[in-house]
Design a protein around this motif. Structure first.
Motif, PDB file in Angstrom:
ATOM      1  N   VAL A  62       0.803  -1.230   0.000  1.00 50.05           N
ATOM      2  CA  VAL A  62       0.000   0.000   0.000  1.00 50.05           C
ATOM      3  C   VAL A  62       0.835   1.278   0.000  1.00 50.05           C
ATOM      4  CG1 VAL A  62      -2.047  -1.081   1.003  1.00 50.05           C
ATOM      5  CG2 VAL A  62      -0.324  -0.097   2.505  1.00 50.05           C
ATOM      6  N   GLY A  63       1.982   1.290   0.716  1.00 48.49           N
ATOM      7  CA  GLY A  63       2.817   2.493   0.746  1.00 48.49           C
ATOM      8  C   GLY A  63       3.362   2.825  -0.627  1.00 48.49           C
ATOM      9  N   SER A  64       3.856   1.814  -1.332  1.00 47.10           N
ATOM     10  CA  SER A  64       4.431   2.025  -2.664  1.00 47.10           C
ATOM     11  C   SER A  64       3.359   2.400  -3.668  1.00 47.10           C
ATOM     12  CB  SER A  64       5.124   0.753  -3.152  1.00 47.10           C
ATOM     13  OG  SER A  64       6.133   0.398  -2.273  1.00 47.10           O
ATOM     14  N   VAL A  65       2.203   1.721  -3.575  1.00 53.75           N
ATOM     15  CA  VAL A  65       1.123   2.032  -4.514  1.00 53.75           C
ATOM     16  C   VAL A  65       0.674   3.469  -4.307  1.00 53.75           C
ATOM     17  CG1 VAL A  65      -1.247   1.482  -5.178  1.00 53.75           C
ATOM     18  CG2 VAL A  65       0.364  -0.356  -4.718  1.00 53.75           C
ATOM     19  N   MET A  66       0.638   3.892  -3.035  1.00 55.08           N
ATOM     20  CA  MET A  66       0.287   5.282  -2.749  1.00 55.08           C
ATOM     21  C   MET A  66       1.310   6.226  -3.384  1.00 55.08           C
ATOM     22  SD  MET A  66      -0.152   7.113   0.957  1.00 55.08           S
ATOM     23  CE  MET A  66       1.577   7.347   1.294  1.00 55.08           C
ATOM     24  N   ALA A  67       2.604   5.893  -3.274  1.00 54.57           N
ATOM     25  CA  ALA A  67       3.646   6.735  -3.863  1.00 54.57           C
ATOM     26  C   ALA A  67       3.504   6.776  -5.384  1.00 54.57           C
ATOM     27  CB  ALA A  67       5.017   6.201  -3.475  1.00 54.57           C
ATOM     28  N   PHE A  68       3.259   5.597  -5.978  1.00 57.27           N
ATOM     29  CA  PHE A  68       3.150   5.501  -7.432  1.00 57.27           C
ATOM     30  C   PHE A  68       1.957   6.313  -7.938  1.00 57.27           C
ATOM     31  CE2 PHE A  68       1.063   2.854 -10.861  1.00 57.27           C
ATOM     32  CZ  PHE A  68       1.753   3.450 -11.898  1.00 57.27           C
ATOM     33  N   THR A  69       0.796   6.095  -7.352  1.00 57.44           N
ATOM     34  CA  THR A  69      -0.388   6.805  -7.834  1.00 57.44           C
ATOM     35  C   THR A  69      -0.239   8.297  -7.551  1.00 57.44           C
ATOM     36  OG1 THR A  69      -1.490   6.253  -5.754  1.00 57.44           O
ATOM     37  CG2 THR A  69      -1.963   4.859  -7.631  1.00 57.44           C
ATOM     38  N   GLY A  70       0.417   8.628  -6.423  1.00 58.56           N
ATOM     39  CA  GLY A  70       0.604  10.032  -6.078  1.00 58.56           C
ATOM     40  C   GLY A  70       1.486  10.756  -7.080  1.00 58.56           C
ATOM     41  N   ILE A  71       2.622  10.151  -7.400  1.00 54.31           N
ATOM     42  CA  ILE A  71       3.541  10.825  -8.319  1.00 54.31           C
ATOM     43  C   ILE A  71       2.975  10.860  -9.728  1.00 54.31           C
ATOM     44  CG2 ILE A  71       4.927   8.760  -8.830  1.00 54.31           C
ATOM     45  CD1 ILE A  71       6.721  11.924  -8.284  1.00 54.31           C
ATOM     46  N   LEU A  72       2.259   9.798 -10.097  1.00 50.48           N
ATOM     47  CA  LEU A  72       1.650   9.762 -11.423  1.00 50.48           C
ATOM     48  C   LEU A  72       0.609  10.873 -11.538  1.00 50.48           C
ATOM     49  CD1 LEU A  72       1.605   8.136 -14.087  1.00 50.48           C
ATOM     50  CD2 LEU A  72      -0.362   6.902 -13.162  1.00 50.48           C
ATOM     51  N   CYS A  73      -0.160  11.037 -10.478  1.00 52.81           N
ATOM     52  CA  CYS A  73      -1.178  12.083 -10.415  1.00 52.81           C
ATOM     53  C   CYS A  73      -0.518  13.455 -10.604  1.00 52.81           C
ATOM     54  CB  CYS A  73      -1.889  11.982  -9.061  1.00 52.81           C
ATOM     55  SG  CYS A  73      -3.129  13.227  -8.775  1.00 52.81           S
ATOM     56  N   ALA A  74       0.564  13.689  -9.855  1.00 53.91           N
ATOM     57  CA  ALA A  74       1.249  14.987  -9.932  1.00 53.91           C
ATOM     58  C   ALA A  74       1.835  15.217 -11.323  1.00 53.91           C
ATOM     59  CB  ALA A  74       2.345  15.040  -8.873  1.00 53.91           C
ATOM     60  N   ARG A  75       2.439  14.159 -11.892  1.00 52.43           N
ATOM     61  CA  ARG A  75       3.088  14.290 -13.196  1.00 52.43           C
ATOM     62  C   ARG A  75       2.062  14.595 -14.295  1.00 52.43           C
ATOM     63  NH1 ARG A  75       7.449  11.446 -16.222  1.00 52.43           N
ATOM     64  NH2 ARG A  75       7.385  12.563 -18.213  1.00 52.43           N
ATOM     65  N   MET A  76       0.998  13.822 -14.307  1.00 51.11           N
ATOM     66  CA  MET A  76      -0.001  14.004 -15.359  1.00 51.11           C
ATOM     67  C   MET A  76      -0.656  15.375 -15.248  1.00 51.11           C
ATOM     68  SD  MET A  76      -1.691  10.214 -15.550  1.00 51.11           S
ATOM     69  CE  MET A  76      -2.731  10.491 -16.961  1.00 51.11           C
ATOM     70  N   LEU A  77      -0.921  15.808 -14.006  1.00 55.97           N
ATOM     71  CA  LEU A  77      -1.539  17.120 -13.829  1.00 55.97           C
ATOM     72  C   LEU A  77      -0.577  18.212 -14.268  1.00 55.97           C
ATOM     73  CD1 LEU A  77      -3.359  16.636 -10.410  1.00 55.97           C
ATOM     74  CD2 LEU A  77      -4.395  16.813 -12.676  1.00 55.97           C
ATOM     75  N   SER A  78       0.732  18.002 -13.955  1.00 61.77           N
ATOM     76  CA  SER A  78       1.702  19.038 -14.324  1.00 61.77           C
ATOM     77  C   SER A  78       1.847  19.120 -15.831  1.00 61.77           C
ATOM     78  CB  SER A  78       3.057  18.746 -13.671  1.00 61.77           C
ATOM     79  OG  SER A  78       3.672  17.667 -14.338  1.00 61.77           O
ATOM     80  N   GLU A  79       1.522  18.037 -16.534  1.00 60.06           N
ATOM     81  CA  GLU A  79       1.618  18.078 -17.984  1.00 60.06           C
ATOM     82  C   GLU A  79       0.294  18.451 -18.626  1.00 60.06           C
ATOM     83  OE1 GLU A  79       3.689  14.739 -19.507  1.00 60.06           O
ATOM     84  OE2 GLU A  79       5.474  15.290 -18.343  1.00 60.06           O
ATOM     85  N   GLY A  80      -0.657  18.852 -17.791  1.00 63.18           N
ATOM     86  CA  GLY A  80      -1.874  19.434 -18.320  1.00 63.18           C
ATOM     87  C   GLY A  80      -3.027  18.493 -18.577  1.00 63.18           C
ATOM     88  N   ALA A  81      -2.931  17.247 -18.083  1.00 62.46           N
ATOM     89  CA  ALA A  81      -4.066  16.343 -18.259  1.00 62.46           C
ATOM     90  C   ALA A  81      -5.219  16.824 -17.391  1.00 62.46           C
ATOM     91  CB  ALA A  81      -3.660  14.931 -17.873  1.00 62.46           C
ATOM     92  N   PRO A  82      -6.467  16.599 -17.844  1.00 64.38           N
ATOM     93  CA  PRO A  82      -7.609  17.102 -17.069  1.00 64.38           C
ATOM     94  C   PRO A  82      -7.776  16.333 -15.752  1.00 64.38           C
ATOM     95  CG  PRO A  82      -8.364  15.877 -18.990  1.00 64.38           C
ATOM     96  CD  PRO A  82      -6.889  16.001 -19.123  1.00 64.38           C
ATOM     97  N   THR A  83      -8.068  17.074 -14.697  1.00 67.11           N
ATOM     98  CA  THR A  83      -8.221  16.487 -13.365  1.00 67.11           C
ATOM     99  C   THR A  83      -9.257  15.368 -13.357  1.00 67.11           C
ATOM    100  OG1 THR A  83      -7.983  18.771 -12.681  1.00 67.11           O
ATOM    101  CG2 THR A  83      -8.399  17.162 -10.956  1.00 67.11           C
ATOM    102  N   GLY A  84     -10.349  15.598 -14.085  1.00 66.99           N
ATOM    103  CA  GLY A  84     -11.446  14.633 -14.095  1.00 66.99           C
ATOM    104  C   GLY A  84     -11.061  13.307 -14.701  1.00 66.99           C
ATOM    105  N   VAL A  85      -9.974  13.259 -15.436  1.00 65.30           N
ATOM    106  CA  VAL A  85      -9.484  12.000 -16.000  1.00 65.30           C
ATOM    107  C   VAL A  85      -8.420  11.411 -15.093  1.00 65.30           C
ATOM    108  CG1 VAL A  85      -8.240  10.961 -17.935  1.00 65.30           C
ATOM    109  CG2 VAL A  85     -10.003  12.696 -18.361  1.00 65.30           C
ATOM    110  N   VAL A  86      -7.519  12.302 -14.633  1.00 70.72           N
ATOM    111  CA  VAL A  86      -6.343  11.833 -13.890  1.00 70.72           C
ATOM    112  C   VAL A  86      -6.745  11.116 -12.602  1.00 70.72           C
ATOM    113  CG1 VAL A  86      -4.302  12.578 -12.624  1.00 70.72           C
ATOM    114  CG2 VAL A  86      -4.821  13.583 -14.861  1.00 70.72           C
ATOM    115  N   ILE A  87      -7.612  11.735 -11.820  1.00 73.09           N
ATOM    116  CA  ILE A  87      -7.923  11.153 -10.507  1.00 73.09           C
ATOM    117  C   ILE A  87      -8.579   9.776 -10.635  1.00 73.09           C
ATOM    118  CG2 ILE A  87      -9.284  11.467  -8.406  1.00 73.09           C
ATOM    119  CD1 ILE A  87      -8.539  14.386  -8.468  1.00 73.09           C
TER     120      ILE A  87
END
Lengths: 338, 510
Positions: free
Chosen positions: A88-113
């Motif tokens: 769970v800790g690693s999955v949280m890190a993975f989904t967290g960083i992926l979320c941040a990366r995709m949002l920083s590259e302009g993907a829509p929030t409604g898709v990313v989350i």
């Protein structure tokens, strides 16, 4: 657990009622022990510091530990079936960083989350299939998932990614305040997770099967319950919760970082166990796990109030865990003797 | 499904009729063309010693294992059970000795889980408690359906298991050793429930090794032996002693009696002496085993023969009493220590407590010896090969291939491997619990001769067997057990199977 009494001819005596209460509610004893410890810690903190039991401190308890509550809820499902989820800790890190990366590259929030939460669920599905179909020990299966998720987190980014998405930031910064108390959307999500999980566990056949599998998988199967599906689903729920926690933690820390959540799986397990869930499965409540997280959070706060090093948090948690595991052994030993 | 009319069990068509049931296990016949039938409203006992085929027949009836040959008819219609669920659908329910329930859940859930009442998709707890309470009340059981199952005694849990079984439409109820962990009062309660169900027209298959209970509750008895049908009898027409004789059988194996020293030859030097050994399954017992003597333990299943064997070999810890080896007290409950002192035990559960399937014959033989030497003093390979070869030769273990995994050997040869392992330790006392169970006649004779040979060489042997002929044939002294107590010790040369039967099968006085 409604308190509807069974129809009885005569009014039961006090003693009978006490016996009946014990026979019905024995599994709540560890949870009440956790509540007791929490109350004692509050009282000691208040007596010692004078300004401990303030709305601000108590509100921050929920805010600071929202992600941990969500993780603990997922973990409770897995532990109730008699398994364990180290990923769970690693999955949280993975989904967290992926979320941040995709949002920083302009993907829509409604898709990313939704996407990262589904990815978390898929990681859980993989663990569950390994455990159920390939009969891999839960410890090993989830260890593999833990390494995989950590590696994926590094693939997404090697360094911290700052979060600028207003919606996700608002999850943390929006405060419904009143008289010093406040509640953030992250806290609401955590509490909602607990409530939904409690209802699922208590009122659905799936939920009862989770307990049945933890009590005795063999018996549950002989009773014609869907044990295989239930076990896999428990890991899927844990993965989903890890995905949600990834979003919450990113919102909480304002950035994604691939080294987040190292050791968090162990904190989560500690909180679940302190909250009264038996590691052997079959007994425990998500409400208890939430209390366990609060115990964990309160220790942290107490130690920062003392100005001591945070490493004392780990030592205290370790000691408490030891006490709880011993108490659990005693309970299990006593119930198997009777 | 069930009929409320009073039925005459004999004239009415049976609810279950099994004909020609045959099941093969690894080349041996576990069931050999067995016929079995049960009528509505009767309690039918299935009797037989271990390995008689009772559980195999029950597994076929409950869908746990299909028949290789034979037909099961339910209400006259041919039924094929591929899974337990198929049998359940056909109205067959079973309650086993180990209760298959969930102690961590409530009584109500244990009765109804899997078909719990729901409202808008959510479990309707109040209704669930009411319905479970009604089923329990129907059986006259007054417990709180909301209480955790684990908070009740085993007896109550057993009744809850029955409540679960009958909470759906059921025409046949199988009770497999339901009374083994119940006390007298609890048994009476269980019997009340059984009679209640019988009156409702349920056909009940009752398995118990307590003869008194069988005679109290059962209308008819079907006896199996070695996978074959001995016969079906009306309980009141079958004397207990006849039943015991039918269960144990009178094998036609013609065997040479081993020459025995005269009874009144000088008493042998006592090697192992038990003083007041007692456990939960055994009343205080005194026995003496002399040097070079074979002590046979005879008794029915559940008579305490295995309990005594395990106590004598120092494997289990007794509740009371002591064990002396050469007049020195032995600390009990520590197999390692007992082994070092020269007392070894061969379990009746060859597979789970004996051989290790995947390991080679050689490894299985040297296992205990190596364990005794400790990990730091490995046997040299040459020495090991020589040792293994000599035991394979001495006990005639076939095939003579030490590298084969033991699992592929026949039962008799597995038993010999186990024996070789123990003998390699050069023990003074060897306790053999059912060494000949599940092995063919030829191998049995070989093993019996082997035991005699050991005793002739000065080893003391405790020999436990459910087959009385065998006990009579090999033993110098025979301790006869009944209901957890040694009732008599007689010299082997002075008894016959018939005199033994009379003691073994006698009902309790008073």
């Amino acid at each position: 657990m409604t308190d509807t009494p069974v129809a009885l001819g005569a009014r039961p005596s006090l003693r009978e009622r006490a016996d009946r209460f014990r026979a019905r509610r024995a599994s709540w004893i560890p949870v009440s022990a956790a509540v007791g410890i929490l109350v004692v810690m509050f009282a000691v903190g208040q007596a010692y510091f004078g300004n401990f039991l303030t709305p601000r401190v108590l509100s921050s308890l929920l805010l600071d530990n929202a992600y941990l509550i969500v993780l603990a809820v997922g973990m409770t499902f897995v532990i109730l079936t008699g398994g364990i989820d180290l990923s769970v800790g690693s999955v949280m890190a993975f989904t967290g960083i992926l979320c941040a990366r995709m949002l920083s590259e302009g993907a829509p929030t409604g898709v990313v989350i939704p996407l990262v939460i589904v990815l978390g669920a898929l990681m859980g599905l993989a663990t569950g299939v390994l455990v159920q179909v390939f009969e891999v020990q839960p410890f090993i299966a989830s260890l593999a998932a833990m390494f995989a998720a950590r590696g994926l987190a590094f693939v997404v980014s090697l360094s911290s990614i700052k979060l600028e998405d207003p919606f996700v930031l608002a999850l943390q910064s929006t405060r419904l305040a009143g008289g010093g108390w406040y509640l953030t959307p992250t806290g609401i999500i955590a509490i909602a997770t607990v409530v939904i999980a409690a209802l699922v566990l208590h009122f659905t056949r799936f939920g009862r099967t989770v307990y049945a599998v933890g009590g005795s998988e063999q018996s549950a199967r002989l009773m014609g319950l869907a044990t295989a599906r239930t076990k896999v689903l428990a890991y899927v729920i844990s993965g989903t919760c890890a995905g949600i926690a990834g979003v919450l933690f990113t919102a909480y820390s304002g950035a994604g970082y691939p080294l987040n959540g190292i050791g968090t799986e162990l904190d989560t397990i500690a909180a679940v166990v302190i909250g009264g869930t038996l590691l052997t499965g079959g007994t425990g409540y998500v409400l208890g796990s939430m209390i366990g997280v609060f115990v964990y959070g309160t220790i942290k706060v107490l130690i920062s109030f003392l100005g001591a090093e945070q490493s004392w948090t780990r030592i205290t948690i370790g000691a408490l865990l030891l006490v709880f595991v011993v108490v659990q052994r005693v309970i299990v030993a006593r119930s198997s003797r009777s | 499904m069930t009929s409320d009319d009073a039925v005459d069990p004999v004239t009415e068509a049976p609810v279950v009729e099994i004909t020609g049931a045959t099941v093969r296990f690894a080349g041996t016949l576990a069931l050999d063309h067995v016929d079995f039938r049960v009528h509505a409203g009767e309690v039918h006992s299935l009797m037989g010693e271990n390995g008689a085929g009772k559980s195999t027949l029950i597994r076929a009836l409950t869908g746990a294992r299909p028949l290789d040959e034979g037909v099961i008819r339910i209400h006259g219609k041919v039924a094929r059970f591929a899974r337990p669920r198929d049998a359940q659908r056909a109205g067959i329910a079973a309650v086993y000795q180990e209760i298959d329930l969930l102690p961590n859940l409530s009584v109500a859930e244990n009765v109804l889980l899997g078909r719990e009442p729901r409202r808008f998709g959510a479990i309707d707890w109040p209704r669930m408690r009411r319905e479970a309470g009604a089923v329990l009340a129907g059986l006259g059981i007054d417990i709180d359906p909301a209480s955790a199952l684990g908070s009740h005694s085993v007896a109550v849990q057993q009744l809850v298991a029955i409540a679960r079984a009958i909470s759906r439409e059921v025409s046949v109820l199988v009770l497999d050793e339901p009374t083994s962990s119940l006390d007298l009062e609890e048994v009476a309660e269980l019997f009340r429930v059984i009679r209640e169900l019988k009156d409702r027209g349920v056909a009940i298959v009752f398995i118990s090794h307590f003869l008194d209970q069988v005679y109290e509750i059962c209308d008819r008895i079907t006896v199996l032996r070695n996978g074959s049908l001995v016969g079906e009898f009306r309980t009141e027409e079958l004397l207990r002693i006849d039943l015991v004789q039918k269960m144990l059988g009178r094998g036609a194996e013609q065997l040479v009696e081993r020459p025995r020293p005269e009874v009144d030859a000088e008493p042998r030097r006592a090697v192992l002496r038990a003083r007041g050994l007692a456990s939960r399954r055994l009343r205080p017992t005194d026995v003496v085993i002399g040097e070079g003597e074979v002590l046979g333990l005879a008794g029915l299943l559940g008579s305490g023969r295995t309990a005594l064997a395990r106590l004598l070999s120092g494997v289990d810890r007794p509740a009371h009493g002591r064990l002396e080896l050469d007049a020195r007290e032995v600390r009990l409950g520590d197999p390692r220590r007992a082994t070092r002192l020269g007392v070894v035990y061969s379990s009746e559960n060859r597979r789970s407590e004996g051989i290790i399937d995947q390991l080679s014959v050689a490894a299985n033989i040297t296992l205990a010896l190596q364990a005794q030497r400790g990990a730091w003093r490995p046997l040299r390979k040459a020495r090991r090969d020589e040792l293994v070869a000599s035991w394979i030769e001495a006990l005639d273990i076939r095939p003579r291939r030490p590298e084969l995994p033991v699992g592929v050997l026949s039962g008799g040869n597995q038993q010999k491997v186990l024996l070789a392992r123990l003998l390699a330790l050069a023990p003074r006392v060897i306790v053999l619990d059912e060494p000949t169970r599940g092995i063919d006649v030829g191998a049995k004779v070989e093993l019996q001769n082997l035991v005699s040979g050991l005793a002739d060489n000065g080893m003391s042997v405790v020999f436990v067997s459910g087959e009385l002929e065998e006990v009579v044939r090999v033993s110098d002294q025979i301790a006869i057990l009944r209901d957890g107590a040694v009732v008599d010790v007689v010299p082997g040369s002075q008894v016959t199977v018939d005199t033994l039967l009379a003691v073994v099968g006698q009902p309790d006085e008073g």
